[in-house]
Motif scaffolding. Structure first.
Motif, PDB file in Angstrom:
ATOM      1  N   UNK A   1     105.152  18.276  16.129  1.00 27.57           N
ATOM      2  CA  UNK A   1     106.312  18.982  15.564  1.00 27.57           C
ATOM      3  C   UNK A   1     107.100  18.051  14.646  1.00 27.57           C
ATOM      4  N   UNK A   2     107.347  16.829  15.147  1.00 33.63           N
ATOM      5  CA  UNK A   2     108.114  15.858  14.344  1.00 33.63           C
ATOM      6  C   UNK A   2     107.389  15.567  13.032  1.00 33.63           C
ATOM      7  N   UNK A   3     106.063  15.385  13.159  1.00 34.17           N
ATOM      8  CA  UNK A   3     105.250  15.069  11.982  1.00 34.17           C
ATOM      9  C   UNK A   3     105.306  16.202  10.949  1.00 34.17           C
ATOM     10  N   UNK A   4     105.191  17.440  11.447  1.00 30.99           N
ATOM     11  CA  UNK A   4     105.210  18.595  10.536  1.00 30.99           C
ATOM     12  C   UNK A   4     106.580  18.732   9.865  1.00 30.99           C
ATOM     13  N   UNK A   5     107.632  18.416  10.609  1.00 33.50           N
ATOM     14  CA  UNK A   5     108.975  18.501  10.041  1.00 33.50           C
ATOM     15  C   UNK A   5     109.141  17.478   8.934  1.00 33.50           C
ATOM     16  N   UNK A   6     108.589  16.282   9.167  1.00 33.36           N
ATOM     17  CA  UNK A   6     108.740  15.224   8.162  1.00 33.36           C
ATOM     18  C   UNK A   6     107.872  15.481   6.934  1.00 33.36           C
TER      19      UNK A   6
ATOM     20  N   UNK B   1     101.095  27.701  21.180  1.00 32.40           N
ATOM     21  CA  UNK B   1     101.632  26.703  20.248  1.00 32.40           C
ATOM     22  C   UNK B   1     100.610  26.425  19.140  1.00 32.40           C
ATOM     23  N   UNK B   2      99.327  26.367  19.531  1.00 33.72           N
ATOM     24  CA  UNK B   2      98.264  26.158  18.533  1.00 33.72           C
ATOM     25  C   UNK B   2      98.363  27.231  17.457  1.00 33.72           C
ATOM     26  N   UNK B   3      98.666  28.440  17.892  1.00 30.98           N
ATOM     27  CA  UNK B   3      98.754  29.562  16.959  1.00 30.98           C
ATOM     28  C   UNK B   3      99.839  29.335  15.897  1.00 30.98           C
ATOM     29  N   UNK B   4     101.015  28.859  16.320  1.00 30.18           N
ATOM     30  CA  UNK B   4     102.064  28.679  15.298  1.00 30.18           C
ATOM     31  C   UNK B   4     101.794  27.461  14.421  1.00 30.18           C
ATOM     32  N   UNK B   5     101.069  26.486  14.966  1.00 30.56           N
ATOM     33  CA  UNK B   5     100.736  25.322  14.133  1.00 30.56           C
ATOM     34  C   UNK B   5      99.727  25.679  13.043  1.00 30.56           C
TER      35      UNK B   5
END
Lengths: 251, 335
Positions: B203-208, B171-175
Motif C-alpha cells: 500500500x505504501x509503495x503504491x501510494x508513493x 485485497x489482491x482484487x483492489x491491487x
C-alpha cells in the motif's frame, strides 16, 4: 456488458455440478411425470385438436423451465446482494444495468439448451415428430425468449423488494402455487371451475405454454397472435419495471 | 493615478486566489462536508466533515458501530447521506456517482467474492469489471497472486479458503485495479502479521509510486499507526479528532515515566517536579510521572526518587495512538 456476461456463462457452464442440476429437473419431469401420465391419459384436447399427453406436456414443461427462472433469478440476485458482489459491480466502471441484460441472455441460452434436451428426449420417448414450419420456429423462439425474460424480470423485481427471509417463503408459495396449477402447463383447464379459469386467463404461464404448444402443432393463426401479443405486452411491462427496480438493488 | 494599476492589482489577486484555490482542490481526494446519516431512530453519522489529500493514507479509526462502514458506503456511492455532501476528486458522490465509481476500488468488510468462481476467475472477473486491457489481465493477475502468496490457490474454490486467505484475495482484487482511490473497510481483519506487513508495504509503495489515495477504516490501532499519514477518530457517528499520528500523540497524551522501586516507600513522596512534569500516580513501589518532553528534567526527577528509595527499573513510555484512542473514548463515553 462483457464482464457480467462472462461471469454468467462461467457460472452456468464451467461448473459440471451446476450443469447437471440444470438438466436434472426437466429430464426427471419428462421421464417420470409425462411417461406415467401418458399411460393413463390417451388423448387431450388443445384448442380443438386431439393430441397425445406427451405432445401436450412437453411444451408445458418447456414453459415451466422458463417459469423456474423466476426462483433462480431471485436466488442468484439475492445471493449477489448478500455476498455484496452487487456492491463490487456497482462500484466499478461497468454499468450495473449490464447485470440485468447478462442474466437475461444467460437465462435464455440455458433454457434454450434445456428445451433442446427435453425436445430430443421427448422424441425418443414418443416417436412423434414436430411439424416444421418457419412460423412454428418463430413462435417457439418467441415463446421461449419472452417467457424467459418475463420470469427472469419478475425474479429481479422480487429480489429488489423482498428483503426478509420469512416473507420470501410465504410470498413465493402464494405466487408460485396458483401460477403453476392454474395454468395449462400440465393439464387442460377447460372444464375447471370459473375462478381457476379466471386465474388461468391472467396467468402469463398460460400464454407461454400455449405459444410453445402452438409452435409444436399446426393451429389457428388468430389464437397464436392473441397469445403472443398478451405475452409480449406483459413482458414489456415487467422488464421495464425490473430495470426500474435496479435502482433499489444498486443503492 | 489611473484605474489601470488597481484593476491589474485586483486581477493579480483574483488570479492568485483562483490558482491557490484550484491547486488546493487538485490536492484534495475526498472532501466531506457536514455528512449525516440516519437509519430510523439511529443517527449513524452526525455532522462529519474532513478532507483527504491526494496520495495520502487516511485512517478512520473507531470502535465497532462508530460509523466507519456507513462513511465508506456513502463515499462508495452505495448509500445516500441524509444530510451533507461529499466529493471525490471534485466530483459530487450523488450528482456524478458514475464518474466517482470509475476512480474508486473497494474492499468491503463482508466477503464480497463470487462463490461460483475460483480464485483466479474472481480476479479475472474483477479485471474485466475494471475494463483492464486484455494483454495485461493475465500477467497482472499472476503477479498479484505471487505477491500475496496465493499462486498455489489459483484454482481453488472460494469455499476452500480460510478467512484470512479470503481477505487476502479481496485485497489482491483492489491491487489489480488502477483506480486513484482505495476505500478499505477493515481490510486486514483476520490476516496473519506477516501477510499484513506485506500488504502495508504494498500500500505504501503504491501510494508513493502511483500517487494512490487510501481511505482506511479500521479498529486495528497498530495498522493505523504504522500506515496512516493522518488519522481521524470517530465514535457514535461523531468525529472526535483528525491529525497526523505524531500531532495527535502530542496533543492528547504525554510521555509517561514509570519507576519501579526495590523497597516500599516509607516516607511521603515529596518531589520537586520541573515545569511540564506532573505526578500521575504512586503506590507502595510504583511511581508514574507524565512528561511533556524527554528533557523535562528527567535526570533531576530520577535523582530525587533515588534519594527516597532504590530504583529497580525505569520505563519511559512514549505516547501511543492506543493511549490517544483510549483518552478520547474516556472523554466521550458511549451512551
Amino acid at each position: 456488458m462483457y464482464p457480467t456476461l462472462w461471469r454468467e456463462f462461467k457460472q452456468s457452464f464451467a461448473n459440471l455440478l451446476r450443469m447437471v442440476t440444470h438438466f436434472t429437473t426437466p429430464i426427471f419431469l419428462l421421464l417420470f411425470f409425462a411417461v406415467v401420465f401418458s399411460t393413463n391419459i390417451r388423448g387431450i384436447d388443445f384448442q380443438g385438436i386431439q393430441i397425445s399427453y406427451i405432445q401436450f406436456f412437453v411444451p408445458g414443461l418447456i414453459a415451466y423451465l422458463t417459469f423456474l427462472l423466476f426462483a433462480l433469478t431471485f436466488a442468484l440476485v439475492r445471493g449477489d446482494r448478500a455476498s455484496r458482489i452487487t456492491a463490487v459491480i456497482v462500484v466499478s466502471p461497468t454499468p450495473f444495468v449490464s447485470c440485468f441484460a447478462a442474466r437475461l441472455i444467460a437465462n435464455v441460452c440455458t433454457t434454450f439448451l434445456k428445451a433442446i434436451v427435453v425436445g430430443l428426449l421427448a422424441f425418443f420417448v414418443s416417436r412423434s415428430l414436430v411439424p416444421f414450419t418457419w412460423s412454428n420456429i418463430f413462435l417457439f423462439f418467441s415463446g421461449l425468449i419472452l417467457g424467459a425474460i418475463f420470469w427472469s424480470s419478475l425474479g429481479f423485481i422480487a429480489s429488489a423488494f423482498i428483503t426478509r427471509e420469512d416473507m420470501r417463503d410465504i410470498i413465493f408459495m402464494l405466487l408460485t402455487m396458483p401460477l403453476t396449477f392454474a395454468s395449462s402447463m400440465y393439464y387442460n383447464l377447460d372444464h375447471a371451475p370459473g375462478w381457476i379459469k379466471l386465474i388461468r386467463s391472467v396467468n402469463p404461464l398460460t400464454y407461454t405454454s400455449n405459444i410453445l404448444r402452438q409452435s409444436f402443432l399446426v393451429t389457428n393463426p388468430v389464437g397464436r397472435t392473441h397469445d403472443l401479443l398478451c405475452l409480449t405486452v406483459s413482458t414489456l411491462i415487467i422488464s421495464s419495471l425490473a430495470i426500474f427496480s435496479l435502482r433499489r438493488l444498486s443503492i | 493615478m489611473g484605474l489601470t494599476p488597481i484593476v491589474l492589482k485586483f486581477q493579480h489577486l483574483s488570479d492568485s486566489f483562483n490558482s491557490n484555490y484550484m491547486q488546493e482542490n487538485l490536492n484534495v481526494a475526498i472532501e466531506v462536508r457536514n455528512l449525516a446519516k440516519r437509519f430510523g431512530d439511529v443517527l449513524a453519522l452526525d455532522n462529519v466533515s474532513f478532507e483527504v489529500k491526494r496520495g495520502e493514507i487516511f485512517g478512520f479509526l473507531g470502535p465497532n458501530g462508530a460509523g466507519k462502514t456507513t462513511t465508506i458506503n456513502i463515499l462508495a456511492t452505495l448509500l445516500k447521506p441524509t444530510v451533507g455532501s461529499a466529493t471525490i476528486f471534485g466530483e459530487d458522490i450523488l450528482k456524478s456517482a458514475h464518474r466517482v465509481r470509475k476512480d474508486i476500488a473497494l474492499v468491503l468488510q463482508a466477503n464480497s467474492l463470487d462463490p461460483f468462481l475460483n480464485v483466479y476467475d474472481n480476479l479475472y472477473f474483477f479485471a474485466l469489471l475494471q475494463k483492464m486491457p486484455k494483454k495485461e489481465r493475465k500477467s497482472r493477475i499472476e503477479g498479484i497472486l505471487e505477491i500475496l502468496d496465493l499462486t498455489s490457490k489459483r484454482k481453488a474454490s472460494i469455499f476452500e479458503l480460510s478467512g484470512g486467505l479470503l481477505r487476502r484475495l479481496q485485497i489482491a482484487r483492489v491491487f489489480l485495479s488502477e483506480t486513484k482511490l482505495l476505500l478499505l473497510d477493515e481490510p486486514t481483519l483476520g490476516i496473519d502479521i506477516e501477510a499484513k506487513i506485506k500488504i502495508w508495504n504494498l500500500l505504501k509503495q503504491k501510494c508513493q509510486t502511483e500517487n494512490l489515495t487510501v481511505f482506511l477504516a479500521t479498529n486495528d490501532i497498530a495498522e493505523a499507526e504504522s500506515l496512516c499519514d493522518r488519522i481521524a477518530f470517530i465514535s457514535q457517528g461523531k468525529l472526535l479528532a483528525v491529525d497526523t499520528p505524531d500531532a495527535l500523540k502530542r496533543e492528547t497524551e504525554k510521555m509517561l515515566l514509570v519507576v519501579e522501586l526495590e523497597n516500599t516507600l516509607t516516607s511521603e513522596l515529596n518531589l520537586n517536579l520541573p515545569t511540564g512534569a506532573a505526578l500521575r500516580g504512586a503506590d507502595d513501589n510504583h511511581i508514574e510521572i507524565s512528561l511533556t518532553r524527554i528533557d523535562s528534567g528527567l535526570s533531576s526527577i530520577i535523582a530525587q526518587i533515588n534519594e527516597c528509595s532504590r530504583i529497580k527499573d525505569i520505563d519511559l513510555r512514549k505516547p501511543s495512538i492506543q493511549a490517544v484512542f483510549l483518552n478520547l473514548m474516556k472523554a466521550n463515553p458511549r451512551k
